[in-house]
Design a protein around this motif. Structure first.
Motif, PDB file in Angstrom:
ATOM      1  N   GLN A 171      33.103  31.837 -13.802  1.00  0.00           N
ATOM      2  CA  GLN A 171      32.552  30.491 -13.620  1.00  0.00           C
ATOM      3  C   GLN A 171      32.026  29.925 -14.942  1.00  0.00           C
ATOM      4  N   LEU A 172      31.849  30.791 -15.940  1.00  0.00           N
ATOM      5  CA  LEU A 172      31.397  30.348 -17.256  1.00  0.00           C
ATOM      6  C   LEU A 172      32.546  30.226 -18.250  1.00  0.00           C
ATOM      7  N   LEU A 173      33.774  30.400 -17.767  1.00  0.00           N
ATOM      8  CA  LEU A 173      34.959  30.179 -18.601  1.00  0.00           C
ATOM      9  C   LEU A 173      35.198  28.675 -18.719  1.00  0.00           C
ATOM     10  N   ALA A 174      35.233  28.163 -19.932  1.00  0.00           N
ATOM     11  CA  ALA A 174      35.417  26.718 -20.128  1.00  0.00           C
ATOM     12  C   ALA A 174      36.799  26.286 -19.650  1.00  0.00           C
ATOM     13  N   PRO A 175      36.912  25.126 -19.020  1.00  0.00           N
ATOM     14  CA  PRO A 175      38.226  24.638 -18.583  1.00  0.00           C
ATOM     15  C   PRO A 175      39.242  24.579 -19.720  1.00  0.00           C
ATOM     16  N   LYS A 176      38.803  24.198 -20.912  1.00  0.00           N
ATOM     17  CA  LYS A 176      39.732  24.122 -22.045  1.00  0.00           C
ATOM     18  C   LYS A 176      40.250  25.506 -22.417  1.00  0.00           C
ATOM     19  N   ALA A 177      39.404  26.529 -22.300  1.00  0.00           N
ATOM     20  CA  ALA A 177      39.839  27.893 -22.566  1.00  0.00           C
ATOM     21  C   ALA A 177      40.849  28.343 -21.525  1.00  0.00           C
ATOM     22  N   ALA A 178      40.584  28.017 -20.260  1.00  0.00           N
ATOM     23  CA  ALA A 178      41.522  28.373 -19.193  1.00  0.00           C
ATOM     24  C   ALA A 178      42.870  27.689 -19.408  1.00  0.00           C
ATOM     25  N   SER A 179      42.847  26.429 -19.812  1.00  0.00           N
ATOM     26  CA  SER A 179      44.087  25.693 -20.054  1.00  0.00           C
ATOM     27  C   SER A 179      44.882  26.316 -21.204  1.00  0.00           C
ATOM     28  N   ALA A 180      44.189  26.759 -22.241  1.00  0.00           N
ATOM     29  CA  ALA A 180      44.867  27.381 -23.379  1.00  0.00           C
ATOM     30  C   ALA A 180      45.544  28.681 -22.971  1.00  0.00           C
ATOM     31  N   ILE A 181      44.864  29.471 -22.150  1.00  0.00           N
ATOM     32  CA  ILE A 181      45.456  30.726 -21.681  1.00  0.00           C
ATOM     33  C   ILE A 181      46.672  30.436 -20.810  1.00  0.00           C
ATOM     34  N   GLN A 182      46.551  29.454 -19.942  1.00  0.00           N
ATOM     35  CA  GLN A 182      47.671  29.085 -19.076  1.00  0.00           C
ATOM     36  C   GLN A 182      48.862  28.577 -19.873  1.00  0.00           C
ATOM     37  N   ALA A 183      48.606  27.931 -21.011  1.00  0.00           N
ATOM     38  CA  ALA A 183      49.673  27.381 -21.842  1.00  0.00           C
ATOM     39  C   ALA A 183      50.317  28.423 -22.743  1.00  0.00           C
ATOM     40  N   SER A 184      49.766  29.628 -22.775  1.00  0.00           N
ATOM     41  CA  SER A 184      50.258  30.679 -23.670  1.00  0.00           C
ATOM     42  C   SER A 184      51.198  31.630 -22.938  1.00  0.00           C
ATOM     43  N   SER A 185      52.177  32.129 -23.657  1.00  0.00           N
ATOM     44  CA  SER A 185      53.064  33.159 -23.109  1.00  0.00           C
ATOM     45  C   SER A 185      52.568  34.549 -23.443  1.00  0.00           C
ATOM     46  N   ASP A 186      51.826  34.663 -24.568  1.00  0.00           N
ATOM     47  CA  ASP A 186      51.386  35.957 -25.066  1.00  0.00           C
ATOM     48  C   ASP A 186      49.881  35.947 -25.292  1.00  0.00           C
ATOM     49  N   LEU A 187      49.221  37.016 -24.825  1.00  0.00           N
ATOM     50  CA  LEU A 187      47.779  37.154 -24.948  1.00  0.00           C
ATOM     51  C   LEU A 187      47.454  38.383 -25.775  1.00  0.00           C
ATOM     52  N   VAL A 188      46.641  38.198 -26.808  1.00  0.00           N
ATOM     53  CA  VAL A 188      46.254  39.302 -27.689  1.00  0.00           C
ATOM     54  C   VAL A 188      44.748  39.509 -27.543  1.00  0.00           C
ATOM     55  N   ALA A 189      44.332  40.732 -27.192  1.00  0.00           N
ATOM     56  CA  ALA A 189      42.910  40.963 -26.943  1.00  0.00           C
ATOM     57  C   ALA A 189      42.636  42.448 -26.798  1.00  0.00           C
ATOM     58  N   TYR A 190      41.383  42.799 -26.813  1.00  0.00           N
ATOM     59  CA  TYR A 190      40.914  44.094 -26.330  1.00  0.00           C
ATOM     60  C   TYR A 190      41.089  44.063 -24.814  1.00  0.00           C
ATOM     61  N   GLY A 191      41.625  45.127 -24.242  1.00  0.00           N
ATOM     62  CA  GLY A 191      42.036  45.122 -22.844  1.00  0.00           C
ATOM     63  C   GLY A 191      40.969  44.730 -21.853  1.00  0.00           C
ATOM     64  N   LEU A 192      39.709  45.104 -22.100  1.00  0.00           N
ATOM     65  CA  LEU A 192      38.630  44.767 -21.174  1.00  0.00           C
ATOM     66  C   LEU A 192      38.521  43.263 -20.989  1.00  0.00           C
ATOM     67  N   TYR A 193      38.719  42.507 -22.072  1.00  0.00           N
ATOM     68  CA  TYR A 193      38.589  41.055 -21.973  1.00  0.00           C
ATOM     69  C   TYR A 193      39.652  40.470 -21.055  1.00  0.00           C
ATOM     70  N   LEU A 194      40.850  41.019 -21.086  1.00  0.00           N
ATOM     71  CA  LEU A 194      41.911  40.555 -20.201  1.00  0.00           C
ATOM     72  C   LEU A 194      41.617  40.961 -18.762  1.00  0.00           C
ATOM     73  N   ASP A 195      41.060  42.156 -18.580  1.00  0.00           N
ATOM     74  CA  ASP A 195      40.703  42.604 -17.226  1.00  0.00           C
ATOM     75  C   ASP A 195      39.670  41.670 -16.601  1.00  0.00           C
ATOM     76  N   LEU A 196      38.696  41.237 -17.388  1.00  0.00           N
ATOM     77  CA  LEU A 196      37.652  40.353 -16.883  1.00  0.00           C
ATOM     78  C   LEU A 196      38.213  39.001 -16.456  1.00  0.00           C
ATOM     79  N   LEU A 197      39.304  38.588 -17.073  1.00  0.00           N
ATOM     80  CA  LEU A 197      39.896  37.282 -16.758  1.00  0.00           C
ATOM     81  C   LEU A 197      40.723  37.306 -15.477  1.00  0.00           C
ATOM     82  N   GLY A 198      41.179  38.477 -15.063  1.00  0.00           N
ATOM     83  CA  GLY A 198      41.869  38.617 -13.785  1.00  0.00           C
ATOM     84  C   GLY A 198      43.160  37.833 -13.673  1.00  0.00           C
ATOM     85  N   GLN A 199      43.298  37.083 -12.576  1.00  0.00           N
ATOM     86  CA  GLN A 199      44.561  36.442 -12.217  1.00  0.00           C
ATOM     87  C   GLN A 199      45.031  35.396 -13.223  1.00  0.00           C
TER      88      GLN A 199
END
Length: 258
Positions: free
Chosen positions: A15-43
């Motif tokens: 609920q504290l994820l900014a809409p602009k951040a969510a839109s950027a992730i949705q617009a990306s094909s590839d995500l680079v991160a420490y795995g825990l951060y991706l797990d926290l983002l879920g679906q």
């Protein structure tokens, strides 16, 4: 043009994820991160190609993100909190500077369109959890001397104490580093009373969040780990108690007008 989103996803609560951040992730094909951060983002990460590099591989993550973006893949480089605060954004620009200086051989990086998207930091989440701790001038100090000499960190702590700033300590302890927090406490005690309120927040906004309010005199590194944020009030910060409810706030001087 190649696109790299440099994204801060907040402290953990979706609920504290900014809409602009969510839109950027949705617009990306590839995500680079420490795995825990991706797990926290879920679906929100479903259907994306994940590039999970472990802790300690920060330079590798930044290089990979630039390479992927330069190859034409819309890429998001992700950190929790605000990616511009003790996080990955600075590495991206350090690598670009090296390329501009001719010390890297990746001219394609300079054609990447980079967009940095901020997030709510642990410092902000912790302060909000106890009220209004950052109501007046404040600073952040990382206690990790892995990249910064301790002499420099100590100088900054002394200056923060002399300036009477609310201080939020990032990286307060680690498995191999447990003495800096108590040293920082002792320095601050030279400038503010032992009764000064302190917020200790572990895993802020996540399922196993734990928040305690103690005093500066009670602060001890043995009660803190690498998943903890420590914020120390200034000499004016107040600890309020109303039954089972507790708050910390730092006044700005409005009492003179009330």
């Amino acid at each position: 043009m190649s696109k790299l989103f440099v994204v801060g996803t907040g402290p953990g609560d979706l609920q504290l994820l900014a809409p602009k951040a969510a839109s950027a992730i949705q617009a990306s094909s590839d995500l680079v991160a420490y795995g825990l951060y991706l797990d926290l983002l879920g679906q929100i990460c479903k259907g994306k190609t994940h590039h999970d590099l472990p802790l300690g591989e920060e330079i590798g993550r930044a290089r990979l993100a630039l390479d992927l973006a330069a190859s034409g893949k819309a890429t998001a480089l992700i950190s929790s909190g605000d990616i511009g605060i003790y996080a990955m954004a600075t590495l991206v620009f350090e690598l670009l500077e090296l390329q501009l200086q001719g010390k890297e051989n990746h001219p394609e990086w300079l054609d990447v369109d980079i967009e940095v998207i901020p997030g709510i930091s642990a410092m902000q989440a912790g302060a909000a959890s106890v009220g209004a701790m950052l109501g007046h001038d404040f600073c952040t100090i990382s206690l990790s001397n892995l990249l910064t000499p301790w002499e420099t960190i100590e100088k900054r702590i002394k200056s923060a104490g002399e300036g009477d700033f609310v201080v939020s300590f990032y990286n307060p302890v680690s498995r191999k580093r447990d003495w800096q927090l108590n040293t920082a406490r002792d320095i601050l005690l030279e400038h503010r009373p032992a009764s000064t309120p302190v917020m200790i927040g572990r895993q802020l906004t996540r399922e196993d969040e734990n928040i305690n309010i103690i005093t500066l005199g009670e602060l001890d590194a043995k009660d803190v780990d690498m998943f903890t944020m420590v914020s120390v009030g200034n000499s004016e910060s107040r600890h309020l108690v109303n039954g089972s409810k507790e708050w910390i706030y730092t006044p700005r001087g409005y009492s003179k007008k009330l």
